[in-house]
Design a protein around this motif. Sequence first.
Motif, mmCIF file in Angstrom:
data_model
loop_
_atom_site.group_PDB
_atom_site.id
_atom_site.type_symbol
_atom_site.label_atom_id
_atom_site.label_comp_id
_atom_site.label_asym_id
_atom_site.label_seq_id
_atom_site.Cartn_x
_atom_site.Cartn_y
_atom_site.Cartn_z
ATOM 1 N N MET A 108 -57.925 66.105 -58.916
ATOM 2 C CA MET A 108 -56.632 66.282 -58.242
ATOM 3 C C MET A 108 -56.321 65.108 -57.332
ATOM 4 O O MET A 108 -55.173 64.662 -57.247
ATOM 5 C CB MET A 108 -56.633 67.584 -57.435
ATOM 6 N N CYS A 109 -57.329 64.607 -56.634
ATOM 7 C CA CYS A 109 -57.089 63.567 -55.638
ATOM 8 C C CYS A 109 -57.280 62.167 -56.195
ATOM 9 O O CYS A 109 -56.887 61.185 -55.546
ATOM 10 C CB CYS A 109 -58.019 63.764 -54.438
ATOM 11 N N SER A 142 -53.013 73.092 -56.583
ATOM 12 C CA SER A 142 -51.846 72.237 -56.816
ATOM 13 C C SER A 142 -50.642 73.097 -57.180
ATOM 14 O O SER A 142 -50.696 73.893 -58.125
ATOM 15 C CB SER A 142 -52.119 71.239 -57.950
ATOM 16 N N TYR A 189 -49.087 71.170 -52.546
ATOM 17 C CA TYR A 189 -50.318 71.898 -52.707
ATOM 18 C C TYR A 189 -50.385 73.019 -51.683
ATOM 19 O O TYR A 189 -49.772 72.960 -50.619
ATOM 20 C CB TYR A 189 -51.541 70.985 -52.576
#
Length: 828
Positions: free
Chosen positions: A170-171, A250, A227
């Motif tokens: 995700m990051c 998310s 998010y």
Amino acid sequence: MGAPTRHPPTAAGTPLGPATAVIVVDDAAVIRGWDEGATALLGCPAREAVGRLLTDVLPPMGAADPEAGDPGEGAPGLAGRLGSERGWEGRQVVRRADGRRLDLEVEILPVHSPGGPAMRLILAADTTRTWWSRAGRSLLEGITSTAPVGMAVLDTRLRFTWVNDAMQHMCGVPRERFLGRLPADVLPGLDVERTQAEICRVLETGIPSSGRKYLGRVLADPDQVAYSTSCFRLEAEDGRPLGACYIVLSTTDLHRAQHKLTLLNEARKSMGNTLDVADAAQELADAAVPGLADHVTVDLLDAVLRGKEAPPGPVSAATAATLRSAGYRSTRGDVPPPVPPGGPCAYPPRSPTARAIAGGVPSLISHVDPADPRRTADDPVRGAHERRLGIHSLMTVPIRSRGTTLGAATFGRSRDSGPFEPADVDLAEELAAHAAVCIDNARRYSHEHAAALALQCSLLPVDLPAQNAVEAAYRYLPADVEAGVGGDWFDVLPLSGARVALVVGDVVGHGIHAAATMGRLRAAVQTLADIDLGPDEVLAHLDDVVSRIALEANDPTGVVGATCLYAIYDPVSRYCTLARAGHPAPVLVTPDGGARLVDLPGGPPLGLGGLPFESACFPVPEGSVLALYTDGLIRSPSLDTDRGLRHLFDALATPGAPLEEQCEAAVTGLADRGPADDVALLLARTGALGEEHVACWDIPKDPAAVASARSKAARQLASWGLEDLAFTTELVVSELVTNAIRYGSDPVRLRLIRDRTLSCEVFDGSSTSPHMRHARTTDEGGRGLFLIAQVAERWGARYAKCGKTVWSEQALRPAGTEQDGPDGKAAR
């Protein structure tokens, strides 16, 4: 040096628990401080530990910890870590005093005392007594490795100690960049201040948080992401806080979908609030900036912008060239549109706009190269405009309604925004589709409004007819402001003998249907005025017309509501004859400023049938003002009749004031608040024809008197300077007087009136109607009225209670470029 007795606080503000050891050593690795936590954790009291070497009290185990990378037997233990000036942090395996293995999380901190020896502070915690053991970690990683949500564990100082695969994905940050660092060090694009504050609150209070929403940007997605986070505290068996578990979900797709729905909802609220085509196009541009794009231009076909029907079927290249600028909005308010509003837009055939117009399909250019020479060569004006705005992404969608192309909208994004995606094209098409309905409705309204205005022009007098009996002015305010027409009407109708008819009427209702009925009634009144009936007779015939209209309309009540006031003013006698059918009484203002309602029988409204109407006749001084109006002028939900009449009296109170000013004063305030009913106001200032403009003779009922009548008429014309009309006038006098003597009865009178026309009237006491016929060649008579019709502008007959008057009118010769009035001056 004594051992410290106070536990150092954590980042969350909570002191270390009793299973945490605090030890102070000097440069020689001799223990100088030992707290109760060290006694409980290591099994050695302070009296036995202080003063001894660290390696004697905490000897390293023979087996190394392969996961932590700690050395085994023969490698330096804790004492070997003391030499670092920056301290040390890691895991160490030692042997308790009772010989058991002890896995420690250790942090060594240098302590500098001014003027004193250098010391080291050792903080140690037992990992085997926490959930974060090797077995616990393996179990957690096995459960969360495939979890679709990002998960991380932070210690009490808010440093990452573990993250799962989903968090890395995700990051866009590898795991090794997380471990040992604060959130602000790893993800500076997110709202880390709020995030860290929330984790601290959870560590302090133990109250978990869930469903907190944030917006930001991460390395994996340069666009804004959304998010939702949850956080709960990790605790030991005795309730000590060990850290926090941070869970990230998310919600970017959901956020974008909600943003789309919000944008569409707001657009639907802001669009469709106008019935002007250009304004409807501008609403599309306003709705898309800044929610969807940074810059929007809307272009419509020339026919659509003018309210015409767009050509059906595919749009040719020639038609596409007829686009005109209709809307523009930009986040850069200092940059004007490339084409002024309403200006022609010459798009090259290869341009996205021309292709969208001709093909009816959208186009997307995700990345625009401002330096592309083809864009500058095809359209240098727009190329320079795009470079000035810094546009790097474009999309163009057609504006279509009912299968017809109306125009196109172009959306652009500047450097600070990400490029357009296919989902943005879908959103732009939905906005354009809604705008197309609004634009088409505005176009159809413009077309119908133009038709309504044309109807109004045909139903109401644009210019009052020229006559000298009265000076007139009017105001008309429809309640249906959008359509511009209503059911009220007025008229000024010249009659024979220099007289004039003044009419005001009111059909119940507003809009096109009331206007159509009003048009029929106005036409009927004009026809009845042509046959020179009295006011009461006009209203009686008009009552039949209204009843017939109601039956044709299939009205279940059989009634169409209408009122009317009909007045005839004679400038020779200076008398006014009036009758009304359910209409408000007129106001008479005399030259001295006195105002009053005319005492006049009310009469029933039109359409009831079978009820009589009464006339009233009264003298009117020259220079008086007669005000005829509909009830919308004096009565509304916010205005009672008495106050309305006082306002009208005040507006007419100034003697000799211009009628236009008095009209304006009478309707002041109505246009601003919008009249509740249609308003029609007709003001007439009366004039007079003196004796010098009228000649009248009694004629004996003798055929020999015809010659004398001709001579008198000729002499009168000579005194008026109208010798050029002598021949035709003698012919008219001869025929009319002959018919009155031959077929009429006493008394017989001849009258000449010099006004804007020359009127010749012959009165006799009979009511026999004259008829024009075509005489045969063998007939000795029957040609008189035919000859009169050839030499006169118009002729006719009017009837009184006893007798009739047959009249004719001839045009006066123009003097210069204007026609003389009765006083020899140019006519008004």
